[in-house]
Design an enzyme around this catalytic site. Structure first.
Site, mmCIF file in Angstrom:
data_model
loop_
_atom_site.group_PDB
_atom_site.id
_atom_site.type_symbol
_atom_site.label_atom_id
_atom_site.label_comp_id
_atom_site.label_asym_id
_atom_site.label_seq_id
_atom_site.Cartn_x
_atom_site.Cartn_y
_atom_site.Cartn_z
ATOM 1 C CB CYS A 34 -7.121 1.015 11.176
ATOM 2 S SG CYS A 34 -7.300 -0.581 10.353
ATOM 3 C CB CYS A 37 -5.219 0.532 8.023
ATOM 4 S SG CYS A 37 -7.015 0.402 8.175
#
Length: 281
Positions: A34, A37
């Site tokens: 991700c 993230c």
């Protein structure tokens, strides 16, 4: 890794929820694949580093802890939850800026000026005036309306002999806020003013008034001013000597020594360091 940044698993999640009874726990649900993230995590780590005593960053790798993410109801990554007393009190999905996150945290964390005051108070108790002064000055700059910060800075300034500054700091304090610390500062100022008018000082002032070009008298009076912590008057005299004769007596050393004992961030010290630098260079 900082002690308030923890990787979460089923083995320690209950411990973290219990810890949220004392501190705010930020659960960050992330995954290695991700990219948002990876963008968010350094911001959260930076914020956690600013509050080592007041919050915990709990990082949940959702690839390794899928069941844990499901139990928390995580549906997208990144997801951030603020947990207090075992319950979510705020949170967001996606990426937010550092400013947005800090705004969310404000209701749950001490203000920056509170942290500075917490650092300064033990220093005041042990009479480490020079170390406490810049912390208190910064606290008052952050929160000019805080009477407690104003009085603590005035107390520190008075203890350092900065009576004029202490007087200026307490002058706007309203009658309703004139507590025991206020009266302690007033007493320190009055004692300093009484000491500042010693017979030795008055005699030297009279001699200098009769012989204003006498550099030796100026230096002697500057030493007397220093001893009663009249730093502004002492520095002004020493600087006037050095303007006439840069190598006269001990004046340069006296001035450097005096500047060295004034606290970091003191405006008077900064002013005379600049003046002395202009003479030397």
């Amino acid at each position: 890794m900082l002690s308030n940044q923890i990787d979460v698993s089923f083995d320690n999640v209950r411990e973290l929820l219990e810890l949220s009874q004392q501190k705010l726990v930020i659960f960050d649900f992330w995954a290695d694949w991700c990219e948002p993230c990876k963008q968010l995590l350094p911001v959260l780590e930076k914020i956690a580093g600013d509050y080592p005593e007041h919050l915990v960053l709990a990082k949940v790798n959702c690839d390794a802890e899928q069941q844990l993410a499901m139990q928390f109801g995580v549906r997208s990554l990144p997801t951030v939850l603020f947990i207090r007393n075992g319950q979510p009190v705020d949170g967001f999905a996606g990426v937010e800026t550092e400013g947005q996150i800090r705004s969310r945290l404000e209701p749950y964390l001490p203000k920056p000026e509170d942290l500075l005051l917490q650092q300064a108070l033990p220093l005041l108790e042990t009479q480490q005036w020079q170390q406490a002064y810049p912390l208190l000055k910064q606290a008052l700059q952050l929160a000019p309306a805080r009477v407690d910060a104003r009085l603590q800075l005035a107390y520190c300034a008075a203890s350092l002999g900065q009576t004029a500054q202490a007087e200026e700091l307490i002058s706007p304090v309203l009658l309703a806020d004139q507590d025991a610390l206020y009266h302690q500062v007033k007493a320190l100022i009055e004692l300093a003013q009484q000491a500042a008018e010693s017979p030795e000082i008055r005699a030297l002032e009279q001699q200098l008034a009769a012989d204003p070009a006498n550099l030796q008298l100026k230096q002697q009076l500057a030493v007397q001013y220093q001893q009663v912590q009249r730093f502004s008057d002492a520095l002004a005299l020493l600087f006037s000597i050095l303007q006439q004769d840069l190598n006269f007596g001990d004046s340069k050393k006296l001035m450097l020594d005096m500047l060295a004992v004034l606290p970091k961030g003191d405006a008077l010290a900064g002013e005379y360091r600049r003046k002395l630098y202009s003479l030397l260079y």
